[in-house]
Design a protein around this motif. Structure first.
Motif, PDB file in Angstrom:
ATOM      1  N   CYS A  78     -26.078 -32.570  14.764  1.00 23.91           N
ATOM      2  CA  CYS A  78     -24.777 -31.899  14.942  1.00 23.91           C
ATOM      3  C   CYS A  78     -24.958 -30.523  15.588  1.00 23.91           C
ATOM      4  N   VAL A  79     -25.985 -29.814  15.132  1.00 24.02           N
ATOM      5  CA  VAL A  79     -26.233 -28.494  15.709  1.00 24.02           C
ATOM      6  C   VAL A  79     -26.593 -28.620  17.190  1.00 24.02           C
ATOM      7  N   LEU A  80     -27.408 -29.640  17.513  1.00 24.27           N
ATOM      8  CA  LEU A  80     -27.784 -29.840  18.913  1.00 24.27           C
ATOM      9  C   LEU A  80     -26.568 -30.182  19.767  1.00 24.27           C
ATOM     10  N   VAL A  81     -25.655 -30.986  19.205  1.00 20.03           N
ATOM     11  CA  VAL A  81     -24.429 -31.314  19.951  1.00 20.03           C
ATOM     12  C   VAL A  81     -23.610 -30.059  20.210  1.00 20.03           C
ATOM     13  N   LEU A  82     -23.487 -29.203  19.167  1.00 15.57           N
ATOM     14  CA  LEU A  82     -22.737 -27.961  19.348  1.00 15.57           C
ATOM     15  C   LEU A  82     -23.399 -27.071  20.408  1.00 15.57           C
ATOM     16  N   ALA A  83     -24.734 -27.023  20.364  1.00 12.83           N
ATOM     17  CA  ALA A  83     -25.449 -26.211  21.353  1.00 12.83           C
ATOM     18  C   ALA A  83     -25.250 -26.761  22.762  1.00 12.83           C
ATOM     19  N   THR A  84     -25.244 -28.098  22.875  1.00 14.55           N
ATOM     20  CA  THR A  84     -25.029 -28.723  24.188  1.00 14.55           C
ATOM     21  C   THR A  84     -23.636 -28.417  24.718  1.00 14.55           C
ATOM     22  N   ILE A  85     -22.653 -28.505  23.831  1.00 13.49           N
ATOM     23  CA  ILE A  85     -21.273 -28.187  24.241  1.00 13.49           C
ATOM     24  C   ILE A  85     -21.166 -26.735  24.689  1.00 13.49           C
ATOM     25  N   TYR A  86     -21.828 -25.851  23.940  1.00 13.94           N
ATOM     26  CA  TYR A  86     -21.798 -24.435  24.298  1.00 13.94           C
ATOM     27  C   TYR A  86     -22.440 -24.202  25.671  1.00 13.94           C
ATOM     28  N   ILE A  87     -23.574 -24.844  25.930  1.00 11.30           N
ATOM     29  CA  ILE A  87     -24.256 -24.668  27.226  1.00 11.30           C
ATOM     30  C   ILE A  87     -23.395 -25.197  28.364  1.00 11.30           C
ATOM     31  N   MET A  88     -22.766 -26.370  28.140  1.00 12.73           N
ATOM     32  CA  MET A  88     -21.896 -26.937  29.174  1.00 12.73           C
ATOM     33  C   MET A  88     -20.722 -26.002  29.467  1.00 12.73           C
ATOM     34  N   ARG A  89     -20.181 -25.418  28.417  1.00 16.78           N
ATOM     35  CA  ARG A  89     -19.046 -24.501  28.601  1.00 16.78           C
ATOM     36  C   ARG A  89     -19.490 -23.264  29.398  1.00 16.78           C
ATOM     37  N   GLN A  90     -20.671 -22.756  29.076  1.00 13.60           N
ATOM     38  CA  GLN A  90     -21.176 -21.606  29.814  1.00 13.60           C
ATOM     39  C   GLN A  90     -21.423 -21.944  31.289  1.00 13.60           C
ATOM     40  N   ASN A  91     -21.901 -23.182  31.526  1.00 13.51           N
ATOM     41  CA  ASN A  91     -22.119 -23.610  32.910  1.00 13.51           C
ATOM     42  C   ASN A  91     -20.811 -23.676  33.700  1.00 13.51           C
ATOM     43  N   ARG A  92     -19.762 -24.176  33.018  1.00 10.00           N
ATOM     44  CA  ARG A  92     -18.450 -24.236  33.699  1.00 10.00           C
ATOM     45  C   ARG A  92     -17.945 -22.834  34.025  1.00 10.00           C
ATOM     46  N   MET A 145     -20.696 -12.266  23.671  1.00 13.26           N
ATOM     47  CA  MET A 145     -20.131 -13.446  23.007  1.00 13.26           C
ATOM     48  C   MET A 145     -21.179 -14.533  22.811  1.00 13.26           C
ATOM     49  N   SER A 146     -22.028 -14.729  23.808  1.00 13.53           N
ATOM     50  CA  SER A 146     -23.035 -15.779  23.722  1.00 13.53           C
ATOM     51  C   SER A 146     -24.031 -15.487  22.603  1.00 13.53           C
ATOM     52  N   SER A 147     -24.380 -14.202  22.405  1.00  9.22           N
ATOM     53  CA  SER A 147     -25.322 -13.860  21.333  1.00  9.22           C
ATOM     54  C   SER A 147     -24.726 -14.163  19.970  1.00  9.22           C
ATOM     55  N   HIS A 148     -23.394 -13.945  19.826  1.00  4.74           N
ATOM     56  CA  HIS A 148     -22.734 -14.257  18.555  1.00  4.74           C
ATOM     57  C   HIS A 148     -22.761 -15.748  18.281  1.00  4.74           C
ATOM     58  N   ILE A 149     -22.501 -16.552  19.301  1.00  5.06           N
ATOM     59  CA  ILE A 149     -22.478 -18.008  19.112  1.00  5.06           C
ATOM     60  C   ILE A 149     -23.864 -18.514  18.732  1.00  5.06           C
ATOM     61  N   ARG A 150     -24.887 -18.003  19.419  1.00 12.15           N
ATOM     62  CA  ARG A 150     -26.251 -18.405  19.058  1.00 12.15           C
ATOM     63  C   ARG A 150     -26.574 -18.026  17.610  1.00 12.15           C
ATOM     64  N   LYS A 151     -26.092 -16.863  17.207  1.00 15.47           N
ATOM     65  CA  LYS A 151     -26.322 -16.415  15.835  1.00 15.47           C
ATOM     66  C   LYS A 151     -25.657 -17.365  14.843  1.00 15.47           C
ATOM     67  N   TYR A 152     -24.395 -17.774  15.138  1.00 12.57           N
ATOM     68  CA  TYR A 152     -23.686 -18.683  14.231  1.00 12.57           C
ATOM     69  C   TYR A 152     -24.355 -20.047  14.170  1.00 12.57           C
TER      70      TYR A 152
END
Length: 584
Positions: free
Chosen positions: A361-375, A1-8
């Motif tokens: 905006c992309v950086l914000v999305l990436a930050t949100i994704y990283i925070m979610r993965q950390n949780r 799943m993480s590889s797909h999100i990075r791709k998007y």
């Protein structure tokens, strides 16, 4: 799943940048909006740099000329007999003739008075020819013609014949410029051409006016230009380029090169002519104006603007009223080019800003994704620790002690993660506040820029004698209303960024049927804006009214209506508004 999100996320970055950047955006410049032109040669660039340096030296040259003039003025005041006064007045005319038309006319008329007093017809003719030059240069063609008529051609001394024809040539040349009479329909011009032909045949190549007569013959009488250019070039290249006559010869040579289509030498000798004018402190300067027009066509707008401003200042100092109109047209063309360049740069800046916003905006999305993965990681770790604890409870007592130690370590790790998260959140909050402070300064800077642009517009209208238009603009409230709308929009965005739950919290203080619904979630109503200021600590109605640009009574009525709609006691309503969004 993480590889797909990075791709998007990667695809989104590329798409946003592609949308914001049109093809060739990073390579766009002024030249892309104008027809292609050849680059200046190294010699032209060197001459332009020398011209810039000479313009910087112009004040020093002016001071030296003023010192010479002051010495001559002292000599004039000290002279007592008419003969001496005539010659000193004549010398002052020579200093002023291409420097200050009014002063030159004053001393020409004084010299004329002394010539009449002495009964010297040759002196009288000389001063009439000088006055003819001044009237021609300042556009007073009828007066110039009267002065020339006062000098009978048959009575002109031989030493003055060249000057007579030069003044005649100067008068008709300026008349052509100001009136636009076609030469083939002008009998006077044909007569002048025949006189020039006769004069040229009697002049030697080393004569002062030979270059002028040669150039005139080539431009108006069909003389052979290719064979004439080397003659005139020898004259120009061997001259010191410090007098008005040197500037005229260089200008004539530039016109001949222009006729042959040699753009490089045309510009070269225009620059040389302009430099000669500046060295001679000649304020009746034309070559520099042509250089400014050529540089404007080539996109060197800063130089063109500097040169045309010098020409306008020189025309003002010379008091040449008629030339100011032509100069103002050239200046208008240059300013239009500068305005177009500014608009293109502003458009490019908007594109770059859009790119930065997209990347943010992309950086914000990436930050949100990283925070979610950390949780998710923390949850998985907690689940694994619980499983280990349950397994360790069934082992020996020694293992039980070790299990307790592991649990303590786990709790310490969890606390460390929480502390690090708190530090991260605090850093984010600090960055947000710095961004809002920067936005506040940006608002102030934008307002100052708009005021400066508005002031420049009014100044330009006044300088262009468009006073009525300037008054209409000053009386129109549209400018202030636009600034006010922009201020409200930015205030709403900043405040809602700081207090995103303000509208919801404020509605909680009101009765359900009185709650406010926003048409635009990022635009406050007047009532919400007033209480937003109260939330920020601005409790004084006068200060609120000043910010809102309304009356104090309006602010008072707005606040009273809110109190009446509130479920909170009237004397507690202000404190309740101030406490909105604060943690206990």
């Amino acid at each position: 799943m993480s590889s797909h999100i990075r791709k998007y996320i990667s695809i989104a970055c590329v798409a946003l940048i592609s949308l914001c950047l049109p093809a060739g955006a990073f390579g766009a410049d002024d030249s892309s909006h104008a027809r292609p032109r050849p680059e200046f040669t190294a010699e032209i660039k060197t001459l332009l740099a020398s011209l810039d340096s000479l313009l910087a030296e112009a004040p020093r040259l002016d001071r030296a000329k003023q010192e010479r003039i002051e010495r001559n003025r002292r000599n004039y005041k000290a002279a007592t007999d008419p003969d001496r006064r005539y010659w000193t007045a004549s010398e002052l005319y020579d200093e002023y003739c291409s420097y200050d038309s009014d002063s030159a006319m004053f001393y020409a008329e004084r010299a004329l008075d002394y010539a009449r007093l002495m009964g010297r017809n040759d002196f009288i003719y000389d001063m009439e020819l000088n006055r003819c030059y001044l009237f021609s240069a300042t556009g007073m063609l009828a007066e110039a013609d009267n002065c020339l008529s006062a000098v009978p051609p048959d009575s002109v001394p031989l030493r003055m014949a060249t000057k007579y024809f030069e003044r005649l040539l100067f008068l008709y040349n300026h008349r052509d410029q100001y009136t636009g009479v076609a030469r083939d329909k002008d009998a006077s011009a044909r007569t002048l051409d025949s006189l020039v032909t006769e004069m040229r045949s009697n002049l030697r190549p080393n004569s002062t006016d030979y270059g002028l007569m040669l150039g005139w013959s080539c431009l108006n009488l069909g003389a052979d230009i290719p064979s004439s250019i080397p003659q005139l070039k020898r004259i120009v290249d061997s001259s010191p380029l410090t007098s008005r006559n040197d500037a005229v010869n260089a200008s004539m040579l530039a016109k001949l090169y222009d006729r042959t289509g040699d753009d490089t030498n045309h510009l070269k000798y225009l620059i040389i002519s302009a430099m000669a004018d500046i060295r001679a402190c000649n304020k009746e300067i034309m070559s520099l104006e042509e250089v400014a027009g050529i540089l404007n066509d080539h996109g060197d707008l800063d130089r063109a603007n500097s040169y045309i401003n010098y020409c306008i200042a020189a025309a003002n100092n010379y008091k040449s009223r008629v030339r100011l109109d032509q100069l103002s047209k050239t200046q208008g063309e240059i300013l239009d080019s500068i305005h177009s360049r500014s608009e293109r740069q502003e458009s490019a800046n908007r594109r770059y800003l859009a790119i930065l916003i997209a990347i943010l905006c992309v950086l914000v999305l990436a930050t949100i994704y990283i925070m979610r993965q950390n949780r998710l990681l923390r949850r998985s770790r907690s689940t694994l620790n619980d499983a280990n604890a349950e397994l360790n409870n069934r082992v020996s007592e020694l293992q039980s002690i070790r299990e307790k130690l592991d649990i303590a370590n786990s709790r310490l790790s969890s606390q460390y993660e929480d502390a690090r998260q708190n530090v991260h959140d605090l850093s984010e909050d600090t960055n947000s506040k710095e961004a809002y402070i920067a936005e506040a300064f940006t608002i102030c800077s934008d307002y100052i820029d708009r005021q400066d642009e508005f002031r420049s517009l009014i100044k330009k209208l006044i300088n262009d004698n468009k006073t009525a238009q300037a008054v209409r603009i000053l009386q129109s409230p549209e400018h202030a209303y636009g600034d006010l709308r922009d201020l409200y929009a930015r205030f709403d965005a900043l405040f809602l960024g700081l207090h995103p739950d303000f509208v919801e919290n404020f509605n909680a203080l009101l009765r359900p049927e009185e709650r406010i619904e926003l048409k635009d979630p990022m635009q406050l109503t007047t009532e919400l804006r007033v209480h937003a200021l109260v939330r920020l600590g601005m409790d004084d109605n006068a200060k609120i009214a000043k910010f809102m640009h309304c009356s104090i009574q309006t602010v008072y009525n707005t606040r009273q209506r809110a109190r009446k709609k509130s479920t909170v006691a009237r004397d507690e309503f202000v404190d309740a508004v101030k406490a909105l969004g604060r943690l206990d």
